[in-house]
Scaffold this motif. Structure first.
Motif, PDB file in Angstrom:
ATOM      1  N   GLY A 208     -33.864 -28.432  -7.198  1.00 13.96           N
ATOM      2  CA  GLY A 208     -34.495 -29.737  -6.975  1.00 13.96           C
ATOM      3  C   GLY A 208     -35.921 -29.590  -6.473  1.00 13.96           C
ATOM      4  O   GLY A 208     -36.685 -28.772  -6.996  1.00 13.96           O
ATOM      5  N   ASP A 209     -36.257 -30.343  -5.428  1.00 11.48           N
ATOM      6  CA  ASP A 209     -37.625 -30.315  -4.903  1.00 11.48           C
ATOM      7  C   ASP A 209     -37.831 -29.265  -3.823  1.00 11.48           C
ATOM      8  O   ASP A 209     -38.928 -29.131  -3.276  1.00 11.48           O
ATOM      9  CB  ASP A 209     -37.979 -31.694  -4.304  1.00 11.48           C
ATOM     10  CG  ASP A 209     -38.044 -32.751  -5.398  1.00 11.48           C
ATOM     11  OD1 ASP A 209     -38.326 -32.375  -6.561  1.00 11.48           O
ATOM     12  OD2 ASP A 209     -37.787 -33.928  -5.094  1.00 11.48           O
ATOM     13  N   GLN A 210     -36.773 -28.532  -3.487  1.00  7.95           N
ATOM     14  CA  GLN A 210     -36.921 -27.520  -2.444  1.00  7.95           C
ATOM     15  C   GLN A 210     -37.735 -26.338  -2.970  1.00  7.95           C
ATOM     16  O   GLN A 210     -37.739 -26.063  -4.172  1.00  7.95           O
ATOM     17  CB  GLN A 210     -35.546 -27.018  -2.003  1.00  7.95           C
ATOM     18  CG  GLN A 210     -34.732 -28.063  -1.255  1.00  7.95           C
ATOM     19  CD  GLN A 210     -33.377 -27.512  -0.866  1.00  7.95           C
ATOM     20  OE1 GLN A 210     -32.584 -27.139  -1.721  1.00  7.95           O
ATOM     21  NE2 GLN A 210     -33.121 -27.438   0.425  1.00  7.95           N
ATOM     22  N   THR A 211     -38.367 -25.610  -2.044  1.00 10.85           N
ATOM     23  CA  THR A 211     -38.992 -24.356  -2.458  1.00 10.85           C
ATOM     24  C   THR A 211     -37.856 -23.357  -2.721  1.00 10.85           C
ATOM     25  O   THR A 211     -36.745 -23.528  -2.188  1.00 10.85           O
ATOM     26  CB  THR A 211     -39.898 -23.776  -1.358  1.00 10.85           C
ATOM     27  OG1 THR A 211     -39.064 -23.437  -0.236  1.00 10.85           O
ATOM     28  CG2 THR A 211     -40.980 -24.763  -0.941  1.00 10.85           C
ATOM     29  N   PRO A 212     -38.125 -22.308  -3.494  1.00  9.91           N
ATOM     30  CA  PRO A 212     -37.072 -21.302  -3.716  1.00  9.91           C
ATOM     31  C   PRO A 212     -36.537 -20.746  -2.389  1.00  9.91           C
ATOM     32  O   PRO A 212     -35.338 -20.496  -2.257  1.00  9.91           O
ATOM     33  CB  PRO A 212     -37.792 -20.223  -4.528  1.00  9.91           C
ATOM     34  CG  PRO A 212     -38.863 -20.951  -5.266  1.00  9.91           C
ATOM     35  CD  PRO A 212     -39.318 -22.036  -4.324  1.00  9.91           C
TER      36      PRO A 212
END
Ligand code: PXG
Length: 471
Positions: A208-212
């Motif tokens: 989603g919009d999270q960083t890796p």
């Protein structure tokens, strides 16, 4: 390092006239042979490709096609094909002692030498090894060792294993139960009990919009939630591939493994690294967990242990585990071929070659970085490629409909197979797992051969993009 194949006469297709025609081979194969993981009805309609011989990083089929092997067989032929040294060792060992068992207070020189050598190349603390014939049996063995370990300490109720969806741990009932491949579980009404799965750290699909980094941490923390759900007193071990191989060469972000290790230690849970693909130099380190910087209690090995020349698997036990087992009475587990002398002798010669010919070092310092850079450069402009994961000589290439949004195609398996068909026609072995294309070539691949591999892989991905009207 010099190319070890240059000094040998090349083997040409003409030099080995096949005894039968391709059609005859295919008909006999269709009549009598059930292939693994195959739809035999569909396969027999088109006929299998018949591989007749191999040398270095190349295979030849019964039609005389020369194929570059981007998969080292099935992630295993680390020293490349045609190594006369390994054939000589096997020949000599067969004459000297083709078989004897390691049950009943008995041992033999090849298995002793192999154990000593493994303790030299394995990380500190790994001094004991149990042998089997495959990675699947290795993971069955891990389950047996872990049960024994906890029972010996008066905690037999600690019997749950936690593993991951889309992990691969083999195809015995226990291996497949540990694994998280839904399509295998569907055909397996009787699974091994006391196994729970958590989600995989597959950022491209699920991040989603999270960083890796945020996402990998969150996925690691699912382990803690699962432990609390089951009760730490009931959980025996966590098992994972340092990077998922068959699941798509998924490399978790750096935040993942330290958190998994922290959680395992906090709740007194054994940490098992399935190194069947990652072991023996694949990432440029001897073991892939060293690439990620964590410290397992048990290590499953197979494939690169013998470079696939003969079947052999092993489980490495950290001193923490070995010490307990060693003072716990009988360990009631073993296989006729545990520590098979021919397999052990070949494994010894193979590991010496990986170490003493500098093959693992070369992957770490030269060909690995060269391959990773070349592949990323060659694919940077492709509208179809979303990301490239990997280290050393292993890579996963994510295909995507839209790079900006990481959108996936409606039929990821169809897409991967379409790309793989182009590879097939272009004499390249590149594997597809859904919409990820995978490369894991022999570790002896030279820079020149890497250029050819990368160029062909980019070409086939380009053809797929063209089919889709993207390029
Ligand atoms: N663990 C891991 C991480 C593996 O990759 C096994 C265990 C089982 O090993 P054996 O020797 O029992 O097969 C494996 C095997 C594929 C593919 O399509 C991968 C494997 C086996 C077959 C196919 O990528 N890996």
């Amino acid at each position: 390092m010099t190319n070890p194949f240059e000094t040998r006469p090349a083997i040409h297709a003409e030099a080995r006239k096949p005894a039968r025609t391709t059609r005859e081979w295919q008909q006999m194969d269709a009549a009598h042979h059930l292939h693994p993981f195959s739809d035999m009805g569909a396969l027999n309609k088109i006929g299998s490709r018949v591989i007749t011989h191999a040398q270095g990083v190349y295979l030849w089929d019964s039609e005389g096609n020369k194929i570059i092997d981007g998969m080292a067989g099935l992630w295993c032929v680390n020293v490349g094909y045609g190594r006369k040294e390994l054939a000589d060792v096997a020949y000599k060992q067969i004459l000297e002692l083709p078989y004897y068992n390691t049950f009943f207070k008995t041992t033999h020189p090849p298995v002793i030498e192999l154990s000593q050598l493994l303790s030299e190349v394995a990380p500190a603390g790994f001094e004991h090894f149990f042998y089997c014939n495959s990675g699947s049996e290795g993971n069955d063995t891990v389950i047996r060792i872990v049960h024994k370990f906890w029972a010996a300490q008066g905690k037999p109720q600690k019997r749950y294993f936690i593993s991951r969806h889309n992990g691969y741990h083999g195809s015995t009932i226990a291996g497949a139960s540990l694994g998280g491949m839904g399509y295998m579980h569907e055909q397996m009404p009787s699974q091994v009990p006391n196994i729970a799965h958590i989600n995989q750290p597959y950022w491209y699909a699920d991040g989603g919009d999270q960083t890796p980094e945020q996402f990998a941490l969150a996925r690691a923390q699912e382990l803690e939630a699962k432990i609390l759900e089951i009760g730490a007193d009931n959980v025996a071990a966590f098992i994972g591939e340092p990077f998922q191989g068959a699941g798509g060469v998924i490399f978790p972000a750096d935040t993942y493994w330290p958190e998994i290790q922290r959680i395992c230690r906090k709740y007194d849970i054994l940490l098992c690294a399935d190194e069947v693909i990652g072991g023996f130099g694949r990432t440029g380190q001897w073991f892939a967990h060293q690439h990620f910087g964590f410290e397992p209690d048990l290590i499953t090995m197979a494939k690169g242990l013998s470079s696939g020349y003969v079947p052999i698997g092993a489980v490495g036990l950290h001193r923490r585990v070995a010490d307990v087992l060693m003072s716990a009475g009988d360990f009631n587990h073993g296989l006729t071929y545990s520590g098979h002398p021919v397999a052990a002798a070949v494994a010894v010669a193979n590991i010496r070659m990986l170490r003493d010919d500098g093959i693992v070092d070369q992957v770490r310092t030269d060909t690995g970085p060269y391959f990773q850079n070349s592949l990323r450069e060659a694919l940077a402009g492709s509208p179809l490629v979303g990301e490239v994961h990997g280290a050393g000589l292993v890579a996963g290439i994510q295909l995507t409909k839209d790079k900006a949004t990481r959108q996936r195609f409606d039929d990821p398996w169809g897409l991967g197979n379409q790309c793989r068909d182009h590879c097939f026609r272009n004499n390249l072995i590149m594997r597809a797992t859904a919409d990820r294309m995978l490369l894991s070539p022999p570790l002896v691949m030279t820079r020149g051969e890497i250029d050819e591999l990368v160029e062909k892989a980019a070409h086939c991905i380009g053809l797929t993009a063209r089919d889709l009207g993207m390029a």
